[in-house]
Enzyme design. Structure first.
Site, PDB file in Angstrom:
ATOM      1  N   HIS A   1      25.625 -65.658  17.843  1.00 47.05           N
ATOM      2  CA  HIS A   1      26.362 -66.455  18.836  1.00 47.05           C
ATOM      3  C   HIS A   1      27.783 -66.755  18.338  1.00 47.05           C
ATOM      4  O   HIS A   1      28.767 -66.452  19.022  1.00 47.05           O
ATOM      5  CB  HIS A   1      25.581 -67.753  19.085  1.00 47.05           C
ATOM      6  CG  HIS A   1      26.184 -68.666  20.097  1.00 47.05           C
ATOM      7  ND1 HIS A   1      25.734 -68.744  21.400  1.00 47.05           N
ATOM      8  CD2 HIS A   1      27.216 -69.554  20.023  1.00 47.05           C
ATOM      9  CE1 HIS A   1      26.460 -69.632  22.059  1.00 47.05           C
ATOM     10  NE2 HIS A   1      27.358 -70.146  21.262  1.00 47.05           N
ATOM     11  N   GLU A   2      27.880 -67.329  17.157  1.00 45.43           N
ATOM     12  CA  GLU A   2      29.206 -67.698  16.642  1.00 45.43           C
ATOM     13  C   GLU A   2      30.050 -66.447  16.374  1.00 45.43           C
ATOM     14  O   GLU A   2      31.275 -66.473  16.508  1.00 45.43           O
ATOM     15  CB  GLU A   2      29.092 -68.559  15.386  1.00 45.43           C
ATOM     16  CG  GLU A   2      28.320 -69.886  15.562  1.00 45.43           C
ATOM     17  CD  GLU A   2      28.798 -70.744  16.724  1.00 45.43           C
ATOM     18  OE1 GLU A   2      29.982 -70.650  17.115  1.00 45.43           O
ATOM     19  OE2 GLU A   2      27.966 -71.507  17.268  1.00 45.43           O
TER      20      GLU A   2
ATOM     21  N   HIS B   1      31.850 -65.682  19.522  1.00 46.40           N
ATOM     22  CA  HIS B   1      33.051 -66.521  19.665  1.00 46.40           C
ATOM     23  C   HIS B   1      34.161 -65.984  18.754  1.00 46.40           C
ATOM     24  O   HIS B   1      35.325 -65.902  19.146  1.00 46.40           O
ATOM     25  CB  HIS B   1      32.749 -67.965  19.260  1.00 46.40           C
ATOM     26  CG  HIS B   1      31.992 -68.754  20.292  1.00 46.40           C
ATOM     27  ND1 HIS B   1      32.447 -68.939  21.568  1.00 46.40           N
ATOM     28  CD2 HIS B   1      30.817 -69.444  20.221  1.00 46.40           C
ATOM     29  CE1 HIS B   1      31.582 -69.709  22.244  1.00 46.40           C
ATOM     30  NE2 HIS B   1      30.581 -70.018  21.447  1.00 46.40           N
TER      31      HIS B   1
ATOM     32  N   GLU C   1      32.166 -68.865  25.982  1.00 43.95           N
ATOM     33  CA  GLU C   1      30.713 -68.888  25.847  1.00 43.95           C
ATOM     34  C   GLU C   1      30.112 -67.565  26.312  1.00 43.95           C
ATOM     35  O   GLU C   1      29.079 -67.122  25.800  1.00 43.95           O
ATOM     36  CB  GLU C   1      30.137 -70.076  26.642  1.00 43.95           C
ATOM     37  CG  GLU C   1      28.692 -70.413  26.344  1.00 43.95           C
ATOM     38  CD  GLU C   1      28.439 -70.935  24.928  1.00 43.95           C
ATOM     39  OE1 GLU C   1      29.412 -71.189  24.185  1.00 43.95           O
ATOM     40  OE2 GLU C   1      27.267 -71.066  24.562  1.00 43.95           O
TER      41      GLU C   1
END
Ligand code: ZN
Length: 510
Positions: A264-265, A268, A303
């Site tokens: 996830h990160e 980003h 996101e």
């Protein structure tokens, strides 16, 4: 010096200060000893004050006016034209919010966060209620100052998801609810997939880190311009595209938290690392309202990238077919009686729960809908603070069929309201919706992406995303960006298609 260059030099200094603020924040959440809390607060507020003064100063408006004249006639979608336009929009909004309200909000934030932490520990909603009431009042004041046509929520959305409105959100949510409810009902009728190997075995943190780092690298995260550190609540933060950091925490008793958290990160991080070098230190790499150095154009668009890499790529069957042997090489004992298929099924269990951050791809959106409906109700006065815990419980029963046993797991669950982040929850679901739009368009436009993914190669996908999304920074509003890259504005079609296809295979119609 040309007028545009003068404007750019001024904004570059503001961007530098925003990067310093980001660095102070990163440090306080990863390295700083607890003793530094109070003085760090002063440092942040001093630097933020300087940046705020520089941006809202009438001189900024003169520079914008002069630059605007100079770039008039240039292509409407050029970065120069867009940088000036974006700076003007943010300048006008920032000037509408009275300085006294900003000060009041900053003071309330730190107090209400502290009270929220204690109230949550003690399961005492009444303790937090007066602070929440003050916070709602302030958010209403801000909404009035910014201005709106239909709903105060619209004004607050400007900060997180420009172009979005309460009305449109309600329509999107209704479509999602209609599409997701049958999938959830079907999933509930199936026995839960085997997952003892995730919950009953120990996965050493150093090996989790080594595996996730290898995957981040495969996705294309550049460690010469990035790093991974430990924190309590994971996040990504950047100080220009040249230095983009991600963070995580490891639970040795439940490895998926850090693994998917890092995917996830990484998503980003890829967005920030993928910004065009030409927009470095410009308005297009700066959130001038929040004084935050960030290239992503909205919270939802950001996101969308984390979700795309975490879920559409990282939670797919083909991903685990390719990468499960690598995972197994790090954890031969823990995964000795497990294969890729069983692992894939285990990390795609669908089960209604009380906690947003632990939820699956389907139920996550219901957690968000509940919060957004409550936020809108608090802002327009149709939900009173004292009724909030009751309404929270009723909505969880209605949407997910589960009942929070207390307010700690209910209305006191998230930090957002105590931090004044009204209007931000919806961007989690907007990000989900967008992630599927980008992914579907990428696969359609470049036929090499799918076979590459099947071989565990991610570069063609990253290249498409960089070219169509990441490099532009704030140049385009979310809908413009979607229209340009996918051919349509925000819509639930691709997301519902993606989920239906995936979960029809996991939970076939009987
Ligand atoms: Zn995220």
């Amino acid at each position: 010096m040309s007028a545009y260059d003068e404007f750019t030099a001024h904004i570059a200094k503001i961007n530098d200060l925003c990067c310093v603020l980001n660095l102070l924040t990163w440090d306080s959440r990863t390295q700083m000893p607890e003793g530094g809390t109070e003085t760090r607060g002063h440092q942040i507020s001093t630097v933020a004050g300087v940046a705020q003064e520089m941006f809202t100063n009438p001189k900024t408006l003169q520079l914008i006016d002069a630059a605007e004249k100079e770039v008039a006639g240039e292509p409407e979608d050029s970065y120069r034209v867009r940088a000036v336009k974006y700076a003007r929009e943010h300048y006008e909004i920032a000037r509408r919010i009275p300085a006294s309200v900003v000060t009041e909000l900053n003071e309330l934030k730190s107090m209400s966060q502290a009270v929220w932490i204690e109230a949550r520990q003690k399961n005492d909603f009444k303790m937090f209620a007066p602070y929440l009431a003050k916070m709602v009042g302030l958010q209403q004041k801000i909404a009035e100052a910014i201005g709106y046509k239909e709903h105060p929520y619209d004004a607050l959305l400007v900060r997180y998801e420009p172009g979005m409105t309460a009305r449109r959100l309600k329509e999107l949510f209704a479509e999602l609810k209609a599409g997701l409810t049958p999938i959830l009902e079907r999933a509930k009728a199936y026995p839960e997939a085997r997952h003892d190997f995730l919950t009953e075995r120990i996965y050493p943190a150093d090996k989790q880190k080594a595996f996730a780092t290898e995957i981040s690298r495969k996705f294309g995260y550049d460690f010469d311009r990035g790093r991974i550190d430990l924190t309590v609540h994971p996040f990504e933060i950047s100080f220009t595209r040249q230095d983009v950091r991600i963070t995580t925490r490891y639970d040795e008793k439940y490895a998926p938290q850090a693994l998917f958290g890092l995917f996830h990160e990484t998503g980003h991080g890829l967005y920030e690392q993928g910004a065009d070098p030409a927009i470095t230190r410009t308005a297009l790499a700066t959130d001038l309202l929040d004084l935050y150095a960030v290239a992503g154009t909205s919270y939802g668009a950001h996101e969308a990238q984390s979700r795309l890499w975490e879920n559409l790529v990282g939670r797919s069957e083909v991903f685990w077919k390719n990468q499960f042997p690598l995972l197994q090489s790090y954890f031969p004992e823990q995964l000795k009686d497990v294969d890729a298929e069983a692992f894939y099924r285990a990390v795609n269990r669908v089960k209604p729960s009380l906690v947003r951050t632990e939820s699956d791809e389907i139920t996550y959106n219901f957690h968000i809908m509940i919060r957004v409906e409550i936020e809108m109700g608090l802002l327009d006065g149709t939900i009173s603070i004292e009724k909030l815990p009751e309404i929270w419980k009723a909505k969880y029963e209605e949407y997910l069929g589960v009942t929070p046993p207390n307010d700690t797991l209910g209305a006191l669950q998230d930090i957002h309201w105590s931090s004044g982040l009204f209007g931000s929850f919806c961007t989690y679901t907007i990000g989900n919706i967008m992630s599927a739009q980008f992914y579907e368009a990428a696969l359609k436009q470049n036929p090499e992406i799918k076979p590459a993914l099947e071989k565990g190669e991610y570069k063609p996908l990253l290249d498409w995303l960089t070219e169509n999304v990441y490099r532009h920074g704030h140049a385009f509003l979310p809908d413009e960006l979607l229209q340009r890259s996918t051919g349509s504005k925000l819509n639930t079609g691709p997301y519902l298609r993606y989920l239906t296809e995936k979960f029809d295979l996991l939970f076939p119609h009987k």
